[in-house]
Motif scaffolding. Sequence first.
Motif, short mmCIF file in Angstrom:
data_model
loop_
_atom_site.label_atom_id
_atom_site.label_comp_id
_atom_site.label_asym_id
_atom_site.label_seq_id
_atom_site.Cartn_x
_atom_site.Cartn_y
_atom_site.Cartn_z
N SER A 5 0.83 -1.21 0.00
CA SER A 5 0.00 0.00 0.00
C SER A 5 0.87 1.26 0.00
N GLN A 6 0.30 2.40 0.42
CA GLN A 6 1.03 3.67 0.42
C GLN A 6 1.71 3.92 1.78
N PRO A 7 2.64 4.87 1.85
CA PRO A 7 3.19 5.30 3.14
C PRO A 7 2.06 5.80 4.05
N ALA A 8 2.30 5.76 5.37
CA ALA A 8 1.26 6.11 6.33
C ALA A 8 1.02 7.61 6.37
N THR A 9 -0.24 7.98 6.40
CA THR A 9 -0.64 9.39 6.45
C THR A 9 0.00 10.09 7.65
N GLU A 10 -0.16 9.47 8.85
CA GLU A 10 0.33 10.12 10.07
C GLU A 10 1.83 10.38 10.01
N VAL A 11 2.57 9.44 9.41
CA VAL A 11 4.03 9.57 9.33
C VAL A 11 4.42 10.74 8.43
N MET A 12 3.75 10.86 7.31
CA MET A 12 4.10 11.96 6.40
C MET A 12 3.69 13.30 7.00
N VAL A 13 2.54 13.32 7.69
CA VAL A 13 2.10 14.56 8.35
C VAL A 13 3.14 15.00 9.37
N GLU A 14 3.63 14.05 10.16
CA GLU A 14 4.62 14.35 11.20
C GLU A 14 5.95 14.80 10.58
N THR A 15 6.30 14.16 9.47
CA THR A 15 7.56 14.48 8.78
C THR A 15 7.64 15.95 8.40
N PHE A 16 6.53 16.49 7.93
CA PHE A 16 6.55 17.87 7.41
C PHE A 16 6.16 18.92 8.46
N LYS A 17 5.82 18.45 9.66
CA LYS A 17 5.35 19.39 10.70
C LYS A 17 6.43 20.43 11.01
N GLY A 18 6.00 21.69 11.11
CA GLY A 18 6.94 22.76 11.49
C GLY A 18 7.85 23.21 10.37
N THR A 19 7.64 22.68 9.15
CA THR A 19 8.45 23.11 8.01
C THR A 19 7.56 23.91 7.07
N GLU A 20 8.16 24.40 6.02
CA GLU A 20 7.34 25.14 5.03
C GLU A 20 6.33 24.22 4.34
N TYR A 21 6.50 22.90 4.49
CA TYR A 21 5.60 21.94 3.83
C TYR A 21 4.49 21.45 4.77
N ASP A 22 4.44 21.97 5.98
CA ASP A 22 3.48 21.53 7.01
C ASP A 22 2.07 21.34 6.42
N THR A 23 1.51 20.15 6.62
CA THR A 23 0.18 19.84 6.06
C THR A 23 -0.94 20.49 6.87
N GLY A 24 -0.64 20.80 8.13
CA GLY A 24 -1.64 21.39 9.00
C GLY A 24 -2.69 20.39 9.49
N LEU A 25 -2.53 19.12 9.19
CA LEU A 25 -3.53 18.14 9.62
C LEU A 25 -3.34 17.80 11.11
N ASP A 26 -4.46 17.49 11.77
CA ASP A 26 -4.48 17.28 13.21
C ASP A 26 -4.18 15.82 13.57
N GLN A 27 -3.04 15.60 14.22
CA GLN A 27 -2.62 14.22 14.57
C GLN A 27 -3.62 13.53 15.49
N THR A 28 -4.26 14.28 16.39
CA THR A 28 -5.20 13.67 17.33
C THR A 28 -6.40 13.09 16.58
N LEU A 29 -6.89 13.87 15.64
CA LEU A 29 -8.01 13.41 14.83
C LEU A 29 -7.60 12.21 13.98
N LEU A 30 -6.40 12.28 13.41
CA LEU A 30 -5.90 11.15 12.61
C LEU A 30 -5.80 9.89 13.48
N ALA A 31 -5.36 10.07 14.73
CA ALA A 31 -5.22 8.91 15.63
C ALA A 31 -6.58 8.26 15.89
N GLU A 32 -7.62 9.09 16.03
CA GLU A 32 -8.96 8.53 16.25
C GLU A 32 -9.42 7.73 15.02
#
Length: 464
Positions: free
Chosen positions: A237-264
């Motif tokens: 399958s594809q790489p994990a959503t949460e991992v890619m979101v975390e990877t770009f956090k705090g950079t110019e590429y930040d997705t802005g997606l909420d990890q807590t909601l993703l965890a649920e």
Amino acid sequence: MAVKITETILRDAHQSLIATRMTTEQMLPIIDKMDKVGYHSVECWGGATFDASLRFLKEDPWERLRKLRAGFKNTKLQMLFRGQNILGYNHYSDDVVEYFVQKSIANGIDIIRIFDCFNDLRNLQTAVKAANKEKGHAQIALSYTLGDAYTLDYWKETARQIEEMGADSLCIKDMAGLLVPYEADRLVKALKEGTKLPIQLHTHYTSGVASMTYLKAVEAGCDIIDTAMSPFSMGTSQPATEVMVETFKGTEYDTGLDQTLLAEIADYFRPMQEEALKSGLLNPKVMGVNIKTLLYQVPGGMLSNLVSQLKEAHAEDKYYQVLEEIPRVRKDFGEPPLVTPSSQIVGTQAVLNVLQGERYKMITKESKKVLGGEFGQTIKPFNPEVQKKAIGDTEPITCRPADKIAPQLAKFEEEIKEWKQQDEDVLSYALFPQVAIEFFKHRQAQQTKVDVNAADTKNQAYPV
Ligand code: CO
């Protein structure tokens, strides 16, 4: 710029890991939450889901789409579409392609990702025009593959043509996980030179490099990436959503997606993964790294098909011989990418070549079609000797293949008159005639059952 995310758990992720068996009932309880994430889009329809719904789940795929549309109020819905093959394995007439696009959009699709297994852009024209006309977003996907002919200049020039054709965005579709990180950097930069369209990258984790490939692609300017929620991520399958979101956090590429909601959301899908492992639907083998995909350049799904074909023929010992034959057949067939349906056609011919002990002693009907030009043009010419063996002195088709196909829709309408309950039924039938009729029978039987029950209740409630 923030990188955007297309979530694939409702389409490619379960298609790649659990044979496309996720049901609509399993999807519906979580879509309200998924709708709040802020995904660029959710891929949830097309590809193999249509066939699998009708054939195995006895579900109406159109009904699924309408239910998903009703639930996803803020998120764009995306589908995968095989150009002139639609969601089937053959070429269809233009009127069928146009009607399918029209109905897909009318029932709720926003973005149609359209590809051709040969990257023959002529096979995409009708679908792209139809999507433009219906005000849908037409994304053209390049089927990514390797070979001498597939230079950066080739990809760049193809990207230029794709923009000219009226596409709204471009996708690099790396179905086999062949795109390695530094090559992704070069490829995205080359495509950016060829086009101003947004670029999306779709890859599979099969060879283990996918998340690094995304990182390099995003740094090179890739706008959107395809990921899957962790319980159905990685492996084939594809790489994990949460991992890619975390990877770009705090950079110019930040997705802005909420990890807590993703965890649920992940919590919702995890028991489904555990259940699939228990029942054997999810084979732990497909979750690992399969570096052979890089060696043989064969998509993961094709490898598992191969194993089952050889098992049936009691010839599992010929596995490596077949793997070596595949690139040779691919070369004879003009070196196309290996993706549905070319992957099945090349794979089956390679199996025959090995099992028969003589190459092209038997040639499948589909191989003959390819070599007769019925699927369009490949990047390199066909091997003339093999072509001659396959089609003799018949003149191969060199025009756009669908120009040779007369309108089919009226004929299909006539054939299913007695079964038709909605406009879309004719399209299900056009793509999968036998499977659709089976489904229509099942649907009718269910309805009769419900009617009888309703009548019983009525009788009890109002005794005469
Ligand atoms: Co895919």
